[in-house]
Structure formats: structure tokens, C-alpha cells
Write a protein that holds these residues in place. Structure first.
Motif, PDB file in Angstrom:
ATOM      1  N   ALA A 130      -3.328 136.783 -20.268  1.00 14.75           N
ATOM      2  CA  ALA A 130      -4.610 137.466 -20.127  1.00 14.75           C
ATOM      3  C   ALA A 130      -5.350 136.818 -18.963  1.00 14.75           C
ATOM      4  CB  ALA A 130      -5.431 137.335 -21.411  1.00 14.75           C
ATOM      5  N   CYS A 131      -5.493 137.556 -17.879  1.00 14.61           N
ATOM      6  CA  CYS A 131      -6.145 137.019 -16.682  1.00 14.61           C
ATOM      7  C   CYS A 131      -7.554 137.585 -16.570  1.00 14.61           C
ATOM      8  CB  CYS A 131      -5.344 137.370 -15.432  1.00 14.61           C
ATOM      9  SG  CYS A 131      -3.705 136.636 -15.420  1.00 14.61           S
ATOM     10  N   LEU A 132      -8.495 136.706 -16.364  1.00 11.58           N
ATOM     11  CA  LEU A 132      -9.885 137.122 -16.247  1.00 11.58           C
ATOM     12  C   LEU A 132     -10.122 137.719 -14.864  1.00 11.58           C
ATOM     13  CD1 LEU A 132     -12.583 137.119 -17.791  1.00 11.58           C
ATOM     14  CD2 LEU A 132     -13.110 134.932 -16.694  1.00 11.58           C
ATOM     15  N   HIS A 133     -10.507 138.992 -14.823  1.00 16.54           N
ATOM     16  CA  HIS A 133     -10.759 139.677 -13.566  1.00 16.54           C
ATOM     17  C   HIS A 133     -12.266 139.887 -13.420  1.00 16.54           C
ATOM     18  CE1 HIS A 133      -6.694 141.166 -12.145  1.00 16.54           C
ATOM     19  NE2 HIS A 133      -6.418 140.544 -13.285  1.00 16.54           N
ATOM     20  N   THR A 134     -12.952 138.939 -12.868  1.00 18.54           N
ATOM     21  CA  THR A 134     -14.381 139.058 -12.620  1.00 18.54           C
ATOM     22  C   THR A 134     -14.779 138.122 -11.490  1.00 18.54           C
ATOM     23  OG1 THR A 134     -16.605 138.799 -13.553  1.00 18.54           O
ATOM     24  CG2 THR A 134     -14.902 137.341 -14.401  1.00 18.54           C
ATOM     25  N   GLU A 135     -15.714 138.581 -10.683  1.00 18.55           N
ATOM     26  CA  GLU A 135     -16.227 137.741  -9.598  1.00 18.55           C
ATOM     27  C   GLU A 135     -17.443 136.940 -10.046  1.00 18.55           C
ATOM     28  OE1 GLU A 135     -17.014 140.258  -6.289  1.00 18.55           O
ATOM     29  OE2 GLU A 135     -14.907 140.820  -5.979  1.00 18.55           O
ATOM     30  N   ASN A 136     -17.862 137.173 -11.272  1.00 18.41           N
ATOM     31  CA  ASN A 136     -19.030 136.474 -11.793  1.00 18.41           C
ATOM     32  C   ASN A 136     -18.647 135.069 -12.234  1.00 18.41           C
ATOM     33  OD1 ASN A 136     -20.903 135.755 -14.299  1.00 18.41           O
ATOM     34  ND2 ASN A 136     -22.039 137.099 -12.921  1.00 18.41           N
ATOM     35  N   GLU A 137     -19.182 134.071 -11.561  1.00 21.45           N
ATOM     36  CA  GLU A 137     -18.829 132.688 -11.867  1.00 21.45           C
ATOM     37  C   GLU A 137     -19.324 132.265 -13.237  1.00 21.45           C
ATOM     38  OE1 GLU A 137     -20.176 130.201  -8.740  1.00 21.45           O
ATOM     39  OE2 GLU A 137     -18.849 131.067  -7.219  1.00 21.45           O
ATOM     40  N   ALA A 138     -20.457 132.828 -13.671  1.00 21.85           N
ATOM     41  CA  ALA A 138     -20.988 132.474 -14.991  1.00 21.85           C
ATOM     42  C   ALA A 138     -20.011 132.883 -16.086  1.00 21.85           C
ATOM     43  CB  ALA A 138     -22.343 133.152 -15.207  1.00 21.85           C
ATOM     44  N   ALA A 139     -19.401 134.063 -15.945  1.00 22.38           N
ATOM     45  CA  ALA A 139     -18.423 134.527 -16.937  1.00 22.38           C
ATOM     46  C   ALA A 139     -17.184 133.647 -16.919  1.00 22.38           C
ATOM     47  CB  ALA A 139     -18.048 135.985 -16.658  1.00 22.38           C
ATOM     48  N   GLN A 140     -16.744 133.248 -15.729  1.00 24.57           N
ATOM     49  CA  GLN A 140     -15.568 132.388 -15.618  1.00 24.57           C
ATOM     50  C   GLN A 140     -15.812 131.039 -16.283  1.00 24.57           C
ATOM     51  OE1 GLN A 140     -14.650 132.131 -11.461  1.00 24.57           O
ATOM     52  NE2 GLN A 140     -14.408 134.349 -11.211  1.00 24.57           N
ATOM     53  N   ARG A 141     -16.964 130.432 -16.007  1.00 26.06           N
ATOM     54  CA  ARG A 141     -17.259 129.116 -16.592  1.00 26.06           C
ATOM     55  C   ARG A 141     -17.402 129.219 -18.117  1.00 26.06           C
ATOM     56  NH1 ARG A 141     -20.578 128.682 -11.780  1.00 26.06           N
ATOM     57  NH2 ARG A 141     -22.339 129.535 -12.960  1.00 26.06           N
ATOM     58  N   LYS A 142     -18.044 130.287 -18.570  1.00 24.74           N
ATOM     59  CA  LYS A 142     -18.227 130.457 -20.014  1.00 24.74           C
ATOM     60  C   LYS A 142     -16.878 130.662 -20.701  1.00 24.74           C
ATOM     61  CE  LYS A 142     -21.186 130.872 -23.462  1.00 24.74           C
ATOM     62  NZ  LYS A 142     -22.179 131.943 -23.539  1.00 24.74           N
ATOM     63  N   TYR A 143     -15.973 131.371 -20.042  1.00 24.52           N
ATOM     64  CA  TYR A 143     -14.629 131.634 -20.577  1.00 24.52           C
ATOM     65  C   TYR A 143     -13.904 130.326 -20.852  1.00 24.52           C
ATOM     66  CZ  TYR A 143      -9.963 133.869 -20.656  1.00 24.52           C
ATOM     67  OH  TYR A 143      -8.720 134.330 -21.002  1.00 24.52           O
ATOM     68  N   PHE A 144     -13.851 129.436 -19.872  1.00 28.73           N
ATOM     69  CA  PHE A 144     -13.148 128.166 -20.036  1.00 28.73           C
ATOM     70  C   PHE A 144     -13.879 127.247 -21.014  1.00 28.73           C
ATOM     71  CE2 PHE A 144     -11.237 129.525 -16.001  1.00 28.73           C
ATOM     72  CZ  PHE A 144      -9.906 129.278 -16.279  1.00 28.73           C
ATOM     73  N   THR A 145     -15.216 127.294 -20.993  1.00 26.89           N
ATOM     74  CA  THR A 145     -15.980 126.459 -21.923  1.00 26.89           C
ATOM     75  C   THR A 145     -15.702 126.852 -23.369  1.00 26.89           C
ATOM     76  OG1 THR A 145     -17.754 126.168 -20.306  1.00 26.89           O
ATOM     77  CG2 THR A 145     -18.298 125.741 -22.616  1.00 26.89           C
ATOM     78  N   LEU A 146     -15.686 128.154 -23.636  1.00 26.13           N
ATOM     79  CA  LEU A 146     -15.421 128.624 -24.995  1.00 26.13           C
ATOM     80  C   LEU A 146     -13.992 128.302 -25.426  1.00 26.13           C
ATOM     81  CD1 LEU A 146     -17.243 132.080 -24.920  1.00 26.13           C
ATOM     82  CD2 LEU A 146     -17.939 130.047 -26.189  1.00 26.13           C
ATOM     83  N   LEU A 147     -13.039 128.431 -24.494  1.00 25.24           N
ATOM     84  CA  LEU A 147     -11.662 128.068 -24.816  1.00 25.24           C
ATOM     85  C   LEU A 147     -11.547 126.599 -25.196  1.00 25.24           C
ATOM     86  CD1 LEU A 147      -9.565 129.975 -22.107  1.00 25.24           C
ATOM     87  CD2 LEU A 147      -9.474 130.317 -24.579  1.00 25.24           C
ATOM     88  N   GLN A 148     -12.190 125.745 -24.399  1.00 20.62           N
ATOM     89  CA  GLN A 148     -12.112 124.305 -24.635  1.00 20.62           C
ATOM     90  C   GLN A 148     -12.741 123.921 -25.968  1.00 20.62           C
ATOM     91  OE1 GLN A 148     -14.014 122.730 -21.189  1.00 20.62           O
ATOM     92  NE2 GLN A 148     -12.377 123.330 -19.795  1.00 20.62           N
ATOM     93  N   LYS A 149     -13.929 124.492 -26.267  1.00 15.22           N
ATOM     94  CA  LYS A 149     -14.643 124.110 -27.475  1.00 15.22           C
ATOM     95  C   LYS A 149     -14.064 124.764 -28.728  1.00 15.22           C
ATOM     96  CE  LYS A 149     -19.090 122.984 -25.355  1.00 15.22           C
ATOM     97  NZ  LYS A 149     -19.045 121.589 -25.820  1.00 15.22           N
ATOM     98  N   THR A 150     -13.572 125.989 -28.587  1.00 14.53           N
ATOM     99  CA  THR A 150     -13.059 126.702 -29.760  1.00 14.53           C
ATOM    100  C   THR A 150     -11.689 126.177 -30.188  1.00 14.53           C
ATOM    101  OG1 THR A 150     -14.250 128.674 -29.041  1.00 14.53           O
ATOM    102  CG2 THR A 150     -12.548 128.979 -30.718  1.00 14.53           C
ATOM    103  N   PHE A 151     -10.823 125.908 -29.202  1.00 16.74           N
ATOM    104  CA  PHE A 151      -9.455 125.477 -29.505  1.00 16.74           C
ATOM    105  C   PHE A 151      -9.212 124.008 -29.198  1.00 16.74           C
ATOM    106  CE2 PHE A 151      -9.305 130.032 -28.524  1.00 16.74           C
ATOM    107  CZ  PHE A 151      -8.800 130.504 -29.724  1.00 16.74           C
ATOM    108  N   ILE A 152     -10.302 123.262 -28.922  1.00 19.89           N
ATOM    109  CA  ILE A 152     -10.252 121.819 -28.672  1.00 19.89           C
ATOM    110  C   ILE A 152      -9.228 121.514 -27.582  1.00 19.89           C
ATOM    111  CG2 ILE A 152     -10.231 119.551 -29.784  1.00 19.89           C
ATOM    112  CD1 ILE A 152     -10.479 120.906 -32.452  1.00 19.89           C
TER     113      ILE A 152
END
Length: 289
Positions: free
Chosen positions: A45-67
Motif C-alpha cells: 500500500a503506497c501513499l499517493h499524496t503530496e501533502n507532507e502532513a498526511a505523510q508524517r501522520k501516516y508514519f507516526t500512526l504506524l509507529q505508535k499503533t504497531f510499535i
């Protein structure tokens, strides 16, 4: 920085405390911002967005949700969405209802959806907020979640996309509150108050200008009629009340009817002044005819 960017920046910094809310927001980001790529057995699943806020939030949620730690390679491994020989779930299908069962999860889902698919116009120019969806099922589910918070949204087809939009300022304020963008909400409310005050002042000025124009035009016509009578019959031949009225009008061309009545002896009310001036105008019209 646009108002829409400010809202997304605020939503990026808002990290849900509960794991189920993080899953709901992560599901929205994947649902609205990701595309399935790769061959069978190695789907990603590749994130297709130019919005940096969405990209940072994506990785942050992955890190915190799945440790997951900050090692990029491990994060990329976690983004894989295949499961053995099972087919990858199509993104055009709606998000599982269990993920957005609770009110808090719905709020998180809307945050993720806005980060990836949302935008908002400058409030000083107009009120318009929208979510651009690739599939109709996405738009329908999004509208249903908005309706659960009593926010009325509509769907329109725009080329190959389905757009869920709000055009009422009150509805946009409610949505910002639901998503937790309280600072942006206050900024929007301040802009709304400023805009409404400006519009109110403009309406008042326009109204006063129209009244002044009407008064000036009426006074100009009255003076024109009195001067016509003066040239053709003379003011001395008029009845005393009309002659006094004509002389006062000529002496005070800029005065209102109320003020003109105060100059007469004895003073006359506004309706009386208007009656006498109308009589003078009728006499001038008869002579012209």
C-alpha cells in the motif's frame, strides 16, 4: 500558508490516545490516500499524496499503533498489506464498520480523510470544504459519517471523482470541531465575525448613500420647480404658506424636510413641509403643460 494547510497542520499534531482511534484514522489515510502496487505475493500500500502532513501522520500512526521504531526499512515492511495467498482487499470497498463504530473513531476517521482527500477555500472569499473521493462507496460512507454528527453534506460528480462538500459556514465550523481542529475553528469564527461585520457596515453605508442620493435628487427637483415658478409667475403671487415654503427651500438647499419645517414661522412638521413642496411642484408642472 493557506487556511486548508493550517487545518491539516493542526490535525497532524493531534495523535489519538486510544489504539482503536489510531486504527480508524490510519484506515482513513490508507483508504483515501493509498494505492495498491506490486505483483502477486508482494503487494504494497503506497501513499499517493503530496501533502507532507498526511505523510508524517501516516508514519507516526504506524509507529505508535504497531510499535515500530524509526528504522525506515522496518516501517516499509509494515506497509505491506498482503496476507499469504489471500486477495488484497480492494480500496474501493468501504472501511469496515467496526472501525468507525464509536463516535471517537468516527472523529479520527474524518481527520484522516481530510488529511488525504480534504481541502478548504479561503474563508474570506467564501465557505467551501470538500473531500475528493475516487470511488462512490467512499463518498457515501463519508457522507453517512458526517450525517451521524448532524452535518449536512452533499455529493457531486466531478469528472471521474465523487466530491463530498459543505458550503455552509456553520457546517464547516461543526466539522472542524468534530475533527478536533479547535484553533482553526477559532480562526474561522473570527474571520466569520469580521466578514459579517464588514458586510453589515457595507449594507448600512449603501443604504445611507441611497437615502442621501434620494434626498439630494428630491431637493434638486424642488428647487428647479421653485425657480421655474419664480421666473414665470413670481413668488409674490403665491399664497403666503407656499411663498414662505419656497423662500425657505431656496435659502436652505441642503436641509432635510424636518429641518425646513423648523425654519418656518410657525414651525411645520415633516408631512406639512412635504405637502407644500408637492403643491409647488404641481403648480410648476401645470404651467409647463
Amino acid at each position: 500558508m493557506s487556511f486548508s494547510t493550517e487545518v491539516k497542520g493542526e490535525l497532524e499534531r493531534l495523535i489519538p490516545g486510544s489504539r482503536h482511534c489510531r486504527l480508524a484514522e490510519l484506515a482513513a489515510i490508507i483508504h483515501f490516500g493509498c494505492r495498491i502496487t506490486g505483483a502477486e505475493g508482494d503487494k504494497r500500500a503506497c501513499l499517493h499524496t503530496e501533502n507532507e502532513a498526511a505523510q508524517r501522520k501516516y508514519f507516526t500512526l504506524l509507529q505508535k499503533t504497531f510499535i515500530i521504531n524509526t528504522d525506515t526499512e522496518k516501517v516499509l515492511q509494515a506497509i505491506k498489506v498482503f496476507d499469504g495467498d489471500k486477495q488484497v482487499r480492494l480500496l474501493q470497498e468501504g472501511v469496515c464498520s467496526l472501525l468507525v463504530k464509536n463516535s471517537c473513531c468516527k472523529r479520527a476517521f474524518l481527520r484522516g480523510a481530510f488529511l488525504c482527500a480534504g481541502s478548504m477555500s479561503d474563508p474570506l472569499k467564501g465557505y467551501h470544504l470538500e473531500f475528493v473521493c475516487e470511488f462512490e462507496t467512499q463518498a457515501l460512507q463519508l457522507r453517512e459519517i458526517l450525517h451521524s454528527f448532524e452535518i449536512e453534506a452533499k455529493i457531486v460528480r466531478r469528472k471521474k471523482y465523487y466530491v463530498v462538500y459543505l458550503k455552509e459556514g456553520a457546517g464547516i465550523v461543526d466539522l472542524l470541531n468534530v475533527m478536533g481542529a479547535h484553533r482553526s475553528l477559532m480562526n474561522l469564527e473570527n474571520l466569520r465575525i469580521e466578514k459579517e461585520m464588514r458586510n453589515s457596515i457595507n449594507r448600512q453605508v449603501n443604504c445611507e448613500t441611497a437615502n442621501i442620493t434620494k434626498t439630494v435628487n428630491a431637493a434638486s427637483k424642488q428647487i428647479e420647480d421653485i425657480l421655474f415658478l419664480q421666473r414665470h409667475v413670481g413668488l409674490s403671487g403665491l399664497p403666503d404658506n407656499l411663498r414662505d415654503m419656497a423662500e425657505v427651500r431656496l435659502s436652505h438647499p441642503d436641509s432635510s424636510l424636518q429641518e425646513l419645517g423648523g425654519y418656518l414661522n410657525p414651525p411645520v412638521g415633516k408631512s406639512g413641509v412635504n405637502h407644500r413642496l408637492r403643491k409647488l411642484s404641481e403648480m410648476a408642472d401645470r404651467i409647463r403643460a
